[in-house]
Design a protein around this motif. Sequence first.
Motif, PDB file in Angstrom:
ATOM      1  N   LEU A  16       0.844  -1.196   0.000  1.00 53.34           N
ATOM      2  CA  LEU A  16       0.000   0.000   0.000  1.00 53.34           C
ATOM      3  C   LEU A  16       0.872   1.236   0.000  1.00 53.34           C
ATOM      4  O   LEU A  16       1.933   1.278   0.620  1.00 53.34           O
ATOM      5  CB  LEU A  16      -0.915   0.014   1.228  1.00 53.34           C
ATOM      6  CG  LEU A  16      -1.898  -1.145   1.363  1.00 53.34           C
ATOM      7  CD1 LEU A  16      -2.661  -1.052   2.673  1.00 53.34           C
ATOM      8  CD2 LEU A  16      -2.864  -1.164   0.192  1.00 53.34           C
ATOM      9  N   ASP A  17       0.399   2.231  -0.713  1.00 50.71           N
ATOM     10  CA  ASP A  17       1.074   3.526  -0.742  1.00 50.71           C
ATOM     11  C   ASP A  17       0.075   4.565  -0.260  1.00 50.71           C
ATOM     12  O   ASP A  17      -1.112   4.489  -0.587  1.00 50.71           O
ATOM     13  CB  ASP A  17       1.542   3.839  -2.169  1.00 50.71           C
ATOM     14  CG  ASP A  17       2.443   5.055  -2.232  1.00 50.71           C
ATOM     15  OD1 ASP A  17       3.009   5.437  -1.193  1.00 50.71           O
ATOM     16  OD2 ASP A  17       2.582   5.637  -3.333  1.00 50.71           O
ATOM     17  N   PHE A  18       0.548   5.525   0.497  1.00 51.30           N
ATOM     18  CA  PHE A  18      -0.320   6.565   1.043  1.00 51.30           C
ATOM     19  C   PHE A  18       0.153   7.927   0.553  1.00 51.30           C
ATOM     20  O   PHE A  18       1.347   8.191   0.508  1.00 51.30           O
ATOM     21  CB  PHE A  18      -0.312   6.535   2.578  1.00 51.30           C
ATOM     22  CG  PHE A  18      -0.838   5.255   3.148  1.00 51.30           C
ATOM     23  CD1 PHE A  18      -2.189   5.101   3.413  1.00 51.30           C
ATOM     24  CD2 PHE A  18       0.014   4.191   3.397  1.00 51.30           C
ATOM     25  CE1 PHE A  18      -2.681   3.916   3.928  1.00 51.30           C
ATOM     26  CE2 PHE A  18      -0.479   2.997   3.905  1.00 51.30           C
ATOM     27  CZ  PHE A  18      -1.824   2.860   4.176  1.00 51.30           C
ATOM     28  N   SER A  19      -0.796   8.746   0.161  1.00 56.67           N
ATOM     29  CA  SER A  19      -0.455  10.104  -0.263  1.00 56.67           C
ATOM     30  C   SER A  19      -1.623  11.033   0.059  1.00 56.67           C
ATOM     31  O   SER A  19      -2.639  10.605   0.594  1.00 56.67           O
ATOM     32  CB  SER A  19      -0.129  10.144  -1.758  1.00 56.67           C
ATOM     33  OG  SER A  19      -1.268   9.826  -2.522  1.00 56.67           O
ATOM     34  N   ASP A  20      -1.448  12.275  -0.285  1.00 58.71           N
ATOM     35  CA  ASP A  20      -2.499  13.276  -0.084  1.00 58.71           C
ATOM     36  C   ASP A  20      -2.802  13.947  -1.416  1.00 58.71           C
ATOM     37  O   ASP A  20      -1.932  14.080  -2.268  1.00 58.71           O
ATOM     38  CB  ASP A  20      -2.055  14.362   0.906  1.00 58.71           C
ATOM     39  CG  ASP A  20      -1.956  13.850   2.333  1.00 58.71           C
ATOM     40  OD1 ASP A  20      -2.819  13.048   2.726  1.00 58.71           O
ATOM     41  OD2 ASP A  20      -1.032  14.269   3.051  1.00 58.71           O
ATOM     42  N   GLU A  21      -4.050  14.366  -1.583  1.00 61.11           N
ATOM     43  CA  GLU A  21      -4.450  15.193  -2.719  1.00 61.11           C
ATOM     44  C   GLU A  21      -4.839  16.557  -2.179  1.00 61.11           C
ATOM     45  O   GLU A  21      -5.329  16.665  -1.057  1.00 61.11           O
ATOM     46  CB  GLU A  21      -5.663  14.597  -3.441  1.00 61.11           C
ATOM     47  CG  GLU A  21      -5.363  13.424  -4.310  1.00 61.11           C
ATOM     48  CD  GLU A  21      -6.586  12.970  -5.112  1.00 61.11           C
ATOM     49  OE1 GLU A  21      -6.376  12.213  -6.055  1.00 61.11           O
ATOM     50  OE2 GLU A  21      -7.720  13.354  -4.790  1.00 61.11           O
ATOM     51  N   LYS A  52      -5.249   6.199  -0.329  1.00 63.34           N
ATOM     52  CA  LYS A  52      -4.552   4.927  -0.118  1.00 63.34           C
ATOM     53  C   LYS A  52      -4.575   4.184  -1.449  1.00 63.34           C
ATOM     54  O   LYS A  52      -5.633   3.973  -2.035  1.00 63.34           O
ATOM     55  CB  LYS A  52      -5.239   4.104   0.976  1.00 63.34           C
ATOM     56  CG  LYS A  52      -4.568   2.769   1.236  1.00 63.34           C
ATOM     57  CD  LYS A  52      -5.144   2.057   2.455  1.00 63.34           C
ATOM     58  CE  LYS A  52      -6.593   1.682   2.240  1.00 63.34           C
ATOM     59  NZ  LYS A  52      -7.148   0.858   3.316  1.00 63.34           N
ATOM     60  N   ILE A  53      -3.391   3.825  -1.944  1.00 59.50           N
ATOM     61  CA  ILE A  53      -3.262   3.172  -3.252  1.00 59.50           C
ATOM     62  C   ILE A  53      -2.759   1.749  -3.053  1.00 59.50           C
ATOM     63  O   ILE A  53      -1.726   1.529  -2.426  1.00 59.50           O
ATOM     64  CB  ILE A  53      -2.291   3.943  -4.158  1.00 59.50           C
ATOM     65  CG1 ILE A  53      -2.739   5.399  -4.289  1.00 59.50           C
ATOM     66  CG2 ILE A  53      -2.182   3.282  -5.522  1.00 59.50           C
ATOM     67  CD1 ILE A  53      -1.685   6.326  -4.847  1.00 59.50           C
ATOM     68  N   ASP A  54      -3.500   0.784  -3.593  1.00 58.08           N
ATOM     69  CA  ASP A  54      -3.069  -0.611  -3.595  1.00 58.08           C
ATOM     70  C   ASP A  54      -2.100  -0.764  -4.768  1.00 58.08           C
ATOM     71  O   ASP A  54      -2.491  -0.652  -5.931  1.00 58.08           O
ATOM     72  CB  ASP A  54      -4.275  -1.533  -3.763  1.00 58.08           C
ATOM     73  CG  ASP A  54      -3.909  -3.002  -3.649  1.00 58.08           C
ATOM     74  OD1 ASP A  54      -2.864  -3.403  -4.200  1.00 58.08           O
ATOM     75  OD2 ASP A  54      -4.679  -3.745  -3.017  1.00 58.08           O
ATOM     76  N   CYS A  55      -0.821  -0.982  -4.474  1.00 55.88           N
ATOM     77  CA  CYS A  55       0.207  -1.037  -5.513  1.00 55.88           C
ATOM     78  C   CYS A  55       0.075  -2.261  -6.417  1.00 55.88           C
ATOM     79  O   CYS A  55       0.628  -2.281  -7.519  1.00 55.88           O
ATOM     80  CB  CYS A  55       1.595  -1.007  -4.883  1.00 55.88           C
ATOM     81  SG  CYS A  55       1.925   0.510  -3.975  1.00 55.88           S
ATOM     82  N   VAL A  56      -0.643  -3.274  -5.993  1.00 55.31           N
ATOM     83  CA  VAL A  56      -0.831  -4.472  -6.804  1.00 55.31           C
ATOM     84  C   VAL A  56      -1.980  -4.281  -7.791  1.00 55.31           C
ATOM     85  O   VAL A  56      -1.851  -4.544  -8.990  1.00 55.31           O
ATOM     86  CB  VAL A  56      -1.086  -5.717  -5.909  1.00 55.31           C
ATOM     87  CG1 VAL A  56      -1.398  -6.941  -6.758  1.00 55.31           C
ATOM     88  CG2 VAL A  56       0.109  -5.966  -5.002  1.00 55.31           C
ATOM     89  N   THR A  57      -3.111  -3.781  -7.312  1.00 59.21           N
ATOM     90  CA  THR A  57      -4.297  -3.653  -8.174  1.00 59.21           C
ATOM     91  C   THR A  57      -4.470  -2.248  -8.757  1.00 59.21           C
ATOM     92  O   THR A  57      -5.201  -2.069  -9.723  1.00 59.21           O
ATOM     93  CB  THR A  57      -5.576  -3.988  -7.380  1.00 59.21           C
ATOM     94  OG1 THR A  57      -5.734  -3.009  -6.341  1.00 59.21           O
ATOM     95  CG2 THR A  57      -5.514  -5.391  -6.790  1.00 59.21           C
ATOM     96  N   GLY A  58      -3.819  -1.268  -8.143  1.00 62.63           N
ATOM     97  CA  GLY A  58      -3.993   0.113  -8.568  1.00 62.63           C
ATOM     98  C   GLY A  58      -5.241   0.766  -8.001  1.00 62.63           C
ATOM     99  O   GLY A  58      -5.517   1.935  -8.281  1.00 62.63           O
ATOM    100  N   LYS A  60      -7.708   2.737  -5.634  1.00 63.71           N
ATOM    101  CA  LYS A  60      -7.497   3.867  -4.734  1.00 63.71           C
ATOM    102  C   LYS A  60      -8.685   3.991  -3.789  1.00 63.71           C
ATOM    103  O   LYS A  60      -9.826   3.841  -4.198  1.00 63.71           O
ATOM    104  CB  LYS A  60      -7.350   5.164  -5.520  1.00 63.71           C
ATOM    105  CG  LYS A  60      -6.105   5.206  -6.381  1.00 63.71           C
ATOM    106  CD  LYS A  60      -6.003   6.525  -7.126  1.00 63.71           C
ATOM    107  CE  LYS A  60      -4.754   6.559  -7.993  1.00 63.71           C
ATOM    108  NZ  LYS A  60      -4.634   7.842  -8.709  1.00 63.71           N
ATOM    109  N   THR A  61      -8.379   4.286  -2.544  1.00 66.71           N
ATOM    110  CA  THR A  61      -9.397   4.560  -1.542  1.00 66.71           C
ATOM    111  C   THR A  61      -9.160   5.978  -1.041  1.00 66.71           C
ATOM    112  O   THR A  61      -8.054   6.315  -0.617  1.00 66.71           O
ATOM    113  CB  THR A  61      -9.291   3.563  -0.367  1.00 66.71           C
ATOM    114  OG1 THR A  61      -9.379   2.232  -0.884  1.00 66.71           O
ATOM    115  CG2 THR A  61     -10.398   3.798   0.639  1.00 66.71           C
TER     116      THR A  61
END
Length: 111
Positions: A16-21, A52-58, A60-61
């Motif tokens: 999982l990758d986490f970022s902000d918009e 929250k980005i699932d790096c396997v499926t792409g 986004k939550t």
Amino acid sequence: MSNTDQTINVLVSHALDFSDEQHSIVRLINLHQPNRQTQTITQWVTLKRSVKIDCVTGDKTYGRWSTDYWDEYEVPTFNGYTPSQSTVEETPVSSDMTDQVVDIYYTQNDK
């Protein structure tokens, strides 16, 4: 060697990758002054939400957007003139809003 099918279980964990918009919304207050000049007051608000980005499926939550306020603005006065409004009210800002424009005009007082 045997030719029978075998079941092999593989445990895969999703990275999982986490970022902000960010999303900026602006309110422009245009003061149409008696001298025929226009002064623009710019009020920016930047809203944020987590992603929250699932790096396997792409997939986004998205989290909820933050909220904020445009500050109240006290309209300046000019001798012999009355503004169309004396203040621009404090206004809550949410992600579903668009940029705003407020025009203030001055009328000459009766002599």
